[in-house]
Design an enzyme around this catalytic site. Structure first.
Site, PDB file in Angstrom:
ATOM      1  CG  ASP A   1      96.191  27.447  60.293  1.00 43.51           C
ATOM      2  OD1 ASP A   1      96.378  26.356  60.033  1.00 43.51           O
ATOM      3  OD2 ASP A   1      95.495  27.613  61.605  1.00 43.51           O
TER       4      ASP A   1
ATOM      5  CG  HIS B   1      93.242  25.638  65.903  1.00 41.40           C
ATOM      6  ND1 HIS B   1      93.660  27.072  66.020  1.00 41.40           N
ATOM      7  CD2 HIS B   1      93.668  25.451  64.713  1.00 41.40           C
ATOM      8  CE1 HIS B   1      94.396  27.391  64.728  1.00 41.40           C
ATOM      9  NE2 HIS B   1      94.321  26.211  64.058  1.00 41.40           N
TER      10      HIS B   1
ATOM     11  CD  GLU C   1      95.684  21.635  63.738  1.00 37.15           C
ATOM     12  OE1 GLU C   1      95.442  21.577  62.245  1.00 37.15           O
ATOM     13  OE2 GLU C   1      96.105  22.424  64.167  1.00 37.15           O
TER      14      GLU C   1
END
Length: 134
Positions: free
Chosen positions: A92, A81, A25
């Protein structure tokens, strides 16, 4: 906030950052005023993980200093993502409670940006694209 305004230039910077950090990420902090992103502050994901991201305390402190020096607000958090949809994960959602700004997620899988703010659940908001004068 019901929308966030992101220029084509900033869109491209974030997309390239996400692609360059794959398979992990990527993350960034978005500076601006009201709902308009005026500057992108790229950060490192110290977890180096394909499913989570953490911005170091040092980088966070520096981001706040830079925003203050430029008389800008931190209006959003960006992350990617790499292998899933652009929808907030449970992790998140937990961090959205702590950081009540707009969260923009880019899905490398779908080549798609989506933005959210947290009410009791994440609510998708509109991303408007605007050209910036360089």
């Amino acid at each position: 906030m019901h929308k966030i305004i992101l220029s084509k230039k900033h869109n491209q910077i974030l997309k390239e950052h996400a692609k360059s950090k794959k398979p992990n990420e990527s993350c960034a902090i978005l500076f601006g005023k009201d709902s308009k992103v005026l500057e992108v502050y790229l950060t490192e994901n110290i977890e180096e993980s394909p499913t989570n991201f953490t911005i170091s305390n040092t980088e966070l402190i520096n981001a706040y200093k830079v925003a203050e020096e430029k008389n800008l607000d931190i209006i959003g958090i960006f992350h990617s993502h790499p292998n899933s949809e652009a929808y907030p994960s449970n992790t998140d959602k937990k961090f959205m409670k702590i950081n009540p700004v707009v969260w923009i997620i880019y899905s490398n899988l779908k080549d798609q940006f989506r933005a959210y703010h947290l009410d009791s659940e994440p609510i998708e908001i509109q991303i408007l694209e605007e050209s910036l004068q360089d």
